[in-house]
Design a protein around this motif. Structure first.
Motif, PDB file in Angstrom:
ATOM      1  N   LEU A 164       0.831  -1.203   0.000  1.00  0.00           N
ATOM      2  CA  LEU A 164       0.000   0.000   0.000  1.00  0.00           C
ATOM      3  C   LEU A 164       0.869   1.258   0.000  1.00  0.00           C
ATOM      4  CD1 LEU A 164      -2.773   1.445   0.413  1.00  0.00           C
ATOM      5  CD2 LEU A 164      -2.409   1.109   2.858  1.00  0.00           C
ATOM      6  N   THR A 165       1.902   1.264   0.809  1.00  0.00           N
ATOM      7  CA  THR A 165       2.778   2.433   0.917  1.00  0.00           C
ATOM      8  C   THR A 165       3.478   2.722  -0.406  1.00  0.00           C
ATOM      9  OG1 THR A 165       3.082   2.097   3.275  1.00  0.00           O
ATOM     10  CG2 THR A 165       4.769   3.383   2.147  1.00  0.00           C
ATOM     11  N   PHE A 166       4.043   1.698  -1.029  1.00  0.00           N
ATOM     12  CA  PHE A 166       4.731   1.935  -2.293  1.00  0.00           C
ATOM     13  C   PHE A 166       3.756   2.321  -3.399  1.00  0.00           C
ATOM     14  CE2 PHE A 166       8.368  -0.205  -0.309  1.00  0.00           C
ATOM     15  CZ  PHE A 166       9.339   0.744  -0.616  1.00  0.00           C
ATOM     16  N   ALA A 167       2.549   1.809  -3.363  1.00  0.00           N
ATOM     17  CA  ALA A 167       1.541   2.213  -4.345  1.00  0.00           C
ATOM     18  C   ALA A 167       1.213   3.700  -4.192  1.00  0.00           C
ATOM     19  CB  ALA A 167       0.282   1.365  -4.199  1.00  0.00           C
ATOM     20  N   VAL A 168       1.057   4.153  -2.960  1.00  0.00           N
ATOM     21  CA  VAL A 168       0.764   5.571  -2.713  1.00  0.00           C
ATOM     22  C   VAL A 168       1.959   6.438  -3.123  1.00  0.00           C
ATOM     23  CG1 VAL A 168       0.378   7.280  -0.883  1.00  0.00           C
ATOM     24  CG2 VAL A 168      -0.978   5.191  -0.944  1.00  0.00           C
ATOM     25  N   LEU A 189      -8.149  13.260  -0.166  1.00  0.00           N
ATOM     26  CA  LEU A 189      -8.646  11.898  -0.370  1.00  0.00           C
ATOM     27  C   LEU A 189      -7.529  10.875  -0.205  1.00  0.00           C
ATOM     28  CD1 LEU A 189     -10.984  10.002  -1.229  1.00  0.00           C
ATOM     29  CD2 LEU A 189     -10.182  10.313  -3.580  1.00  0.00           C
ATOM     30  N   VAL A 190      -6.421  11.082  -0.903  1.00  0.00           N
ATOM     31  CA  VAL A 190      -5.309  10.125  -0.843  1.00  0.00           C
ATOM     32  C   VAL A 190      -4.736  10.065   0.573  1.00  0.00           C
ATOM     33  CG1 VAL A 190      -2.946   9.681  -1.647  1.00  0.00           C
ATOM     34  CG2 VAL A 190      -4.724  10.292  -3.283  1.00  0.00           C
ATOM     35  N   VAL A 216       4.145   8.122   8.553  1.00  0.00           N
ATOM     36  CA  VAL A 216       4.353   9.566   8.689  1.00  0.00           C
ATOM     37  C   VAL A 216       5.160  10.090   7.503  1.00  0.00           C
ATOM     38  CG1 VAL A 216       5.498  11.345  10.085  1.00  0.00           C
ATOM     39  CG2 VAL A 216       4.105   9.582  11.188  1.00  0.00           C
ATOM     40  N   GLY A 217       6.209   9.371   7.103  1.00  0.00           N
ATOM     41  CA  GLY A 217       7.022   9.779   5.963  1.00  0.00           C
ATOM     42  C   GLY A 217       6.233   9.795   4.666  1.00  0.00           C
ATOM     43  N   THR A 218       5.378   8.812   4.479  1.00  0.00           N
ATOM     44  CA  THR A 218       4.564   8.762   3.271  1.00  0.00           C
ATOM     45  C   THR A 218       3.562   9.907   3.240  1.00  0.00           C
ATOM     46  OG1 THR A 218       4.827   6.369   3.127  1.00  0.00           O
ATOM     47  CG2 THR A 218       2.976   7.321   1.931  1.00  0.00           C
ATOM     48  N   LEU A 219       2.930  10.187   4.361  1.00  0.00           N
ATOM     49  CA  LEU A 219       1.999  11.312   4.422  1.00  0.00           C
ATOM     50  C   LEU A 219       2.723  12.637   4.185  1.00  0.00           C
ATOM     51  CD1 LEU A 219      -0.297  10.158   7.343  1.00  0.00           C
ATOM     52  CD2 LEU A 219      -0.919  10.352   4.926  1.00  0.00           C
TER      53      LEU A 219
END
Length: 137
Positions: free
Chosen positions: A33-37, A55-56, A116-119
């Motif tokens: 999920l993280t890499f997809a985002v 949304l994302v 947190v890093g992804t956001l």
């Protein structure tokens, strides 16, 4: 209420290793999920508007929160069955207890910091996209 039957040693071991497999599965789902985002955000950076950003970020945060709870629940179950084996005089696995603590805590910290890093990356991509759109206008 039906009588309570004690689990056999074999049942406890099977359940323990099923729970450990579940924690691995939860981690694999989260990392996918993280890499997809991350990839979708990178590719669509210039087209990110505030509604899409919300949304994302919201869906990813919600999904990650659910996975955190599932991971914590599975980890709690693993420690429960490990302690049940120890109470009956059996060793759950041939590694020191500190190793399982490092793996569990390390994975949870990785999940939390990765989320947190992804956001942060999604937000910064939205801001860069907005800045690029404003510069063209």
């Amino acid at each position: 209420m039906p009588p309570v039957h004690e689990m056999s040693q074999e049942s406890i071991y099977s359940t323990l290793y099923a729970v450990l497999a579940l924690t691995d599965s939860i981690f694999q789902i989260w990392i996918t999920l993280t890499f997809a985002v991350l990839i979708a955000t990178y590719v669509a950076e210039r087209r990110f508007d505030p509604a899409l950003y919300r949304l994302v970020a919201g869906l990813y945060a919600f999904a990650s929160g659910i996975l955190f709870v599932r991971f914590a629940s599975a980890a709690y179950q693993a420690f429960h069955y490990k302690n049940l084996l120890r109470a009956r005089g059996f060793e759950p696995w041939p590694v020191p207890n500190i190793v399982s603590l490092i793996i569990g805590i390390g994975t949870f910290v990785f999940l939390l910091s990765g989320t947190v890093g992804t956001l942060w990356f999604v937000r910064s991509a939205w801001k860069r996209g907005a800045h690029q759109r404003d510069a063209k206008a």
